[in-house]
Scaffold this motif. Sequence first.
Motif, PDB file in Angstrom:
ATOM      1  N   LEU A 657       0.771  -1.190  -0.416  1.00  0.00           N
ATOM      2  CA  LEU A 657       0.025  -0.573  -0.013  1.00  0.00           C
ATOM      3  C   LEU A 657       0.733   1.446  -0.509  1.00  0.00           C
ATOM      4  CD1 LEU A 657      -2.480   1.781  -0.090  1.00  0.00           C
ATOM      5  CD2 LEU A 657      -2.572   1.089   3.121  1.00  0.00           C
ATOM      6  N   LEU A 658       1.790   1.204   0.884  1.00  0.00           N
ATOM      7  CA  LEU A 658       2.669   2.607   1.004  1.00  0.00           C
ATOM      8  C   LEU A 658       3.356   2.767  -0.753  1.00  0.00           C
ATOM      9  CD1 LEU A 658       3.672   4.389   2.576  1.00  0.00           C
ATOM     10  CD2 LEU A 658       6.043   3.529   3.453  1.00  0.00           C
ATOM     11  N   ASP A 659       3.668   1.113  -0.889  1.00  0.00           N
ATOM     12  CA  ASP A 659       4.421   1.912  -2.809  1.00  0.00           C
ATOM     13  C   ASP A 659       3.773   2.326  -3.313  1.00  0.00           C
ATOM     14  OD1 ASP A 659       7.090   1.021  -1.827  1.00  0.00           O
ATOM     15  OD2 ASP A 659       6.918  -0.650  -2.533  1.00  0.00           O
ATOM     16  N   TRP A 660       2.362   1.732  -3.732  1.00  0.00           N
ATOM     17  CA  TRP A 660       1.293   2.290  -4.134  1.00  0.00           C
ATOM     18  C   TRP A 660       1.023   3.736  -3.961  1.00  0.00           C
ATOM     19  CZ3 TRP A 660      -3.539   4.329  -5.046  1.00  0.00           C
ATOM     20  CH2 TRP A 660      -3.995   4.336  -5.528  1.00  0.00           C
ATOM     21  N   LEU A 661       0.730   4.020  -3.154  1.00  0.00           N
ATOM     22  CA  LEU A 661       0.937   5.696  -2.134  1.00  0.00           C
ATOM     23  C   LEU A 661       1.905   6.689  -2.869  1.00  0.00           C
ATOM     24  CD1 LEU A 661      -0.937   5.131   1.196  1.00  0.00           C
ATOM     25  CD2 LEU A 661      -1.786   6.015  -1.116  1.00  0.00           C
ATOM     26  N   ALA A 662       3.354   6.044  -2.919  1.00  0.00           N
ATOM     27  CA  ALA A 662       4.427   6.431  -3.306  1.00  0.00           C
ATOM     28  C   ALA A 662       3.957   7.049  -4.627  1.00  0.00           C
ATOM     29  CB  ALA A 662       5.452   5.937  -2.775  1.00  0.00           C
ATOM     30  N   ALA A 663       4.136   6.109  -5.459  1.00  0.00           N
ATOM     31  CA  ALA A 663       4.029   5.730  -6.620  1.00  0.00           C
ATOM     32  C   ALA A 663       2.388   6.858  -7.114  1.00  0.00           C
ATOM     33  CB  ALA A 663       4.019   4.026  -7.032  1.00  0.00           C
ATOM     34  N   GLU A 664       2.151   6.731  -6.642  1.00  0.00           N
ATOM     35  CA  GLU A 664       0.822   7.196  -7.468  1.00  0.00           C
ATOM     36  C   GLU A 664       1.044   9.085  -6.880  1.00  0.00           C
ATOM     37  OE1 GLU A 664      -3.861   8.374  -8.205  1.00  0.00           O
ATOM     38  OE2 GLU A 664      -2.231   6.432  -8.611  1.00  0.00           O
ATOM     39  N   LEU A 665       1.512   9.541  -5.826  1.00  0.00           N
ATOM     40  CA  LEU A 665       2.174  10.460  -5.351  1.00  0.00           C
ATOM     41  C   LEU A 665       3.043  11.574  -6.949  1.00  0.00           C
ATOM     42  CD1 LEU A 665       2.089  12.840  -3.713  1.00  0.00           C
ATOM     43  CD2 LEU A 665       3.919  12.310  -2.634  1.00  0.00           C
ATOM     44  N   VAL A 666       4.046  10.996  -7.176  1.00  0.00           N
ATOM     45  CA  VAL A 666       4.394  10.526  -7.627  1.00  0.00           C
ATOM     46  C   VAL A 666       3.707  11.009  -9.424  1.00  0.00           C
ATOM     47  CG1 VAL A 666       7.023  10.740  -9.968  1.00  0.00           C
ATOM     48  CG2 VAL A 666       6.546   9.831  -7.174  1.00  0.00           C
ATOM     49  N   GLU A 674      -4.859  15.842  -4.173  1.00  0.00           N
ATOM     50  CA  GLU A 674      -5.397  14.557  -4.676  1.00  0.00           C
ATOM     51  C   GLU A 674      -4.389  13.558  -3.739  1.00  0.00           C
ATOM     52  OE1 GLU A 674      -6.827  14.923  -6.802  1.00  0.00           O
ATOM     53  OE2 GLU A 674      -7.071  16.964  -7.164  1.00  0.00           O
ATOM     54  N   MET A 675      -3.599  13.751  -3.222  1.00  0.00           N
ATOM     55  CA  MET A 675      -3.308  12.132  -2.202  1.00  0.00           C
ATOM     56  C   MET A 675      -4.703  12.319  -1.332  1.00  0.00           C
ATOM     57  SD  MET A 675      -1.689  10.463  -4.025  1.00  0.00           S
ATOM     58  CE  MET A 675      -1.156   9.415  -3.112  1.00  0.00           C
TER      59      MET A 675
END
Length: 876
Positions: A657-666, A674-675
Amino acid sequence: MNGFQKLFSICLLLTGILIPSPVCANPANRQAFVRYFGEYLPANLNSCSVCHVGAHAEGAESLEDFPHNPFGNQLRLEADKLLKAERDPEIDLRLKLLSEADADNDGFSNLQEILFGTAPGDKTKFPDAKAAEKLKRLTADFTEYKSRYAWKPFKPVNRPEVPLIKDADWARNPIDQFIAAGHEQEGLQRAKEASPEILLRRVYLDLIGLNPTPAEIQDFLKEQKTNPQAYEDVVTRLLNHPAYGERWGRHWMDVWRYSDWAGYKQALRESQRHIWHWRDWIIESLNADKGYDQMLVEMLAADELKPDDWDTLRATGYLARNYHSKRDQWMDDVVKHTSQAFLGITVGCAKCHDHMYDEIEQREYYEMRAIFETYHVRTDRVEGVLDTAKNGIPRAYDKSLTAKTWLFEKGDERRPVKEEAIPPGVPTFLGGEFKVSPVSLPMVASQPARRETVKRDLLSHARKMMEQAKAKEQRVAAESELAVLEAQFAIEEMVAKGDKKSDTWKEAALNLVKLQRQSALENARWNLISATQEQQAAQQALENAEAKKKKSVITKAKLRLKKAEQQHKTAETALKKAETDSKAKLTTKYTPRKQPVYPRSSSGRRLAFARWLTDGKNPLTARVAMNHIWLRHFGQPIVPTVNEFGGNGRGPTHPALLDWLAAELVKQDWSMKEMHRLIVTSSTYRMAGTGSEENHKIDPDNKYYWKKSAMRMEGEIVRDNLIYIPGRLDPQLGGPDIDNTQAQDSVRKSIYLRHAHEKLVEFVQIFDGPSVTECYMRDMSVQPHQALAMANSRLTFQATEALTQKLLKQTSGKLDDFIQQAFLSILSRHPDVAEQKMCREFLTHASESSDIKPSTDQFQQLVTVLFNHNDFVTIR
């Protein structure tokens, strides 16, 4: 050397501190080994002896005395193979490749022995004959454990696949799918959706830090009946609310260690005067939804990126805040806290020796220090204010491009190793490109007094002085000073355009010299007149004192006369010189305007670092940012150690989840708004705060988010709402910090109150306010003095009095209406039947007849009780 010292020395050798080669044992590999097996590593194998044997433990000085055992040797050889194949010899991969091998030829694989707790490199130790069933179970469990998403914080973020879940209808966005997958894995039954009133208050306090008003609550309850997007519309409105920047500004100010000037009298020990300009930049940037990456770049290098943009230069208040009167402490702080705040790693731990847990060499600490070695801090004028003591922008700039960084032996500043200056650099193990290019600066950056706004202010000030001088009969002298200033500005413009020797320039220079001589003559004449008047007054004062025959008065008068005579003599000398100069032949050697002059170029080191930091391929920046954001929405971070993603930290609860959130932030161009929108519109965020007893048994700490954990308001939000709910809050944004001693009377938000060492708001600190030194994650305590503060604070008294009067006016004193409005105002919900009845009885208990209207004091007591209700200081 005592036994403990010997043992410690041996452990240092075993962990390979003296051997920097990646194929040998080192602290990072040791930690990687422990992390690889996690909870499946038996305690007796959390030891150097897994890979090494000690031939001469008492006198070990190198790995020759602590050679690899067969298992350790297998790992070393596997690393050699990987390096030859140009692959990363990370421990995880080596352990995986060698899991089925049998290093000691005892009939059991390396993996089986480790899981069972026997040494894989010692053929005399192996599982017993009855171990087959246990090994089968352990191997299956570990295989399932390793099949889960691999947490690799030091590798670039790869967007993970969103998991498929059984209850697909529950998920509103991918966040829910990651969370639901955890529910299914652990056998948890998630909570239902929170009630509309609780959800509305939750998101209001979360995004803007203020309660919804009764009218806003009623409108939402009505709107949601017909508009399925009513909640989403509220979220959009709150994200566009000016208070959003203040609410989330305070969060980031915690992480970035905001502190107002701290000093004694005029001394400057830490931070800078007028640092509030940086605070205002943070708030404005968040409200404008400036990308997180851009904010970091500007905080670290706005002076190199936009050197002539004074609004953006406020961002370097981050670096100005790190100022310390002791330079080495200053540099230590900026390296330590920059690495922890932005990267979530403890580079500061490598100051004295190679890092004990991560692949950070001591030299790399000093390479990172070298990034900041050239910078210093200055204060530039703001428009309308010439005196920087009254106001100004504290900002960073490169003071010396030749400043050198030396490695300190064992971190001791008294023992610099001066054989080689350390160049700027970043930790190698994080990858990425760090390329430094010097930056040429415009004239207004190196000579800020040449800015048009400053020139206008100087002219305005000179004209004002001239007007004031008219009344004192100094008009001629003042007019000549104004003429000199205007002539200086004119010739500065000519020089800036390259005109230094033309006839026009010579004429301007001659005219300026003439004006300067004239001004000097007029000032000298006026100074002599003033000195003569003072001498006469001093002489008269002495005569009066002698007539009174008072010794102390006479002594004081004599001193005054002596000083006046000296000033008169100096004025006479100055006038003679000015008269001589005024008759001399004119030349072009004018006196330039006095102004600060700074370097015309900057090293570019900080800009290079900022760009490396915010590159989408940087493995840590986006992960750390999203962990902080998640923490403040849910009260608990995904990675529990928010400023330590390395070997000494704790692993994440939801790595994918954290990796997905980090990728989504970029992907969202680093848009924090947006986050926020994604998080607060998720089903995970909307859950109620209660759940089944079975869930409590499985996951008592709610690590898997099967409900929405209650959070206690921060002290700032408690104080702000005590002022806001009665309608007393001043919504003004920005401005100078307000004396912290005014916290009980000021109606400005808490973010604007002074926050520095020994300058804290006591009420806020009682509710676990932020530490000035560092505050990556606030504590949350329950203490008796918190209740006492709420019950006895003048803020509470003022709030209850003001709100009571407001509600009495709105409800005309009708009991049921008053109770309803009081609950909506303070707790953002309607009272239930029992609460309504209890409150009615409370208001009428003093009267035998319910028809008799309660006194104002009784109404106020009820309001006081509600402000002291646990639900007021809790975000449910």
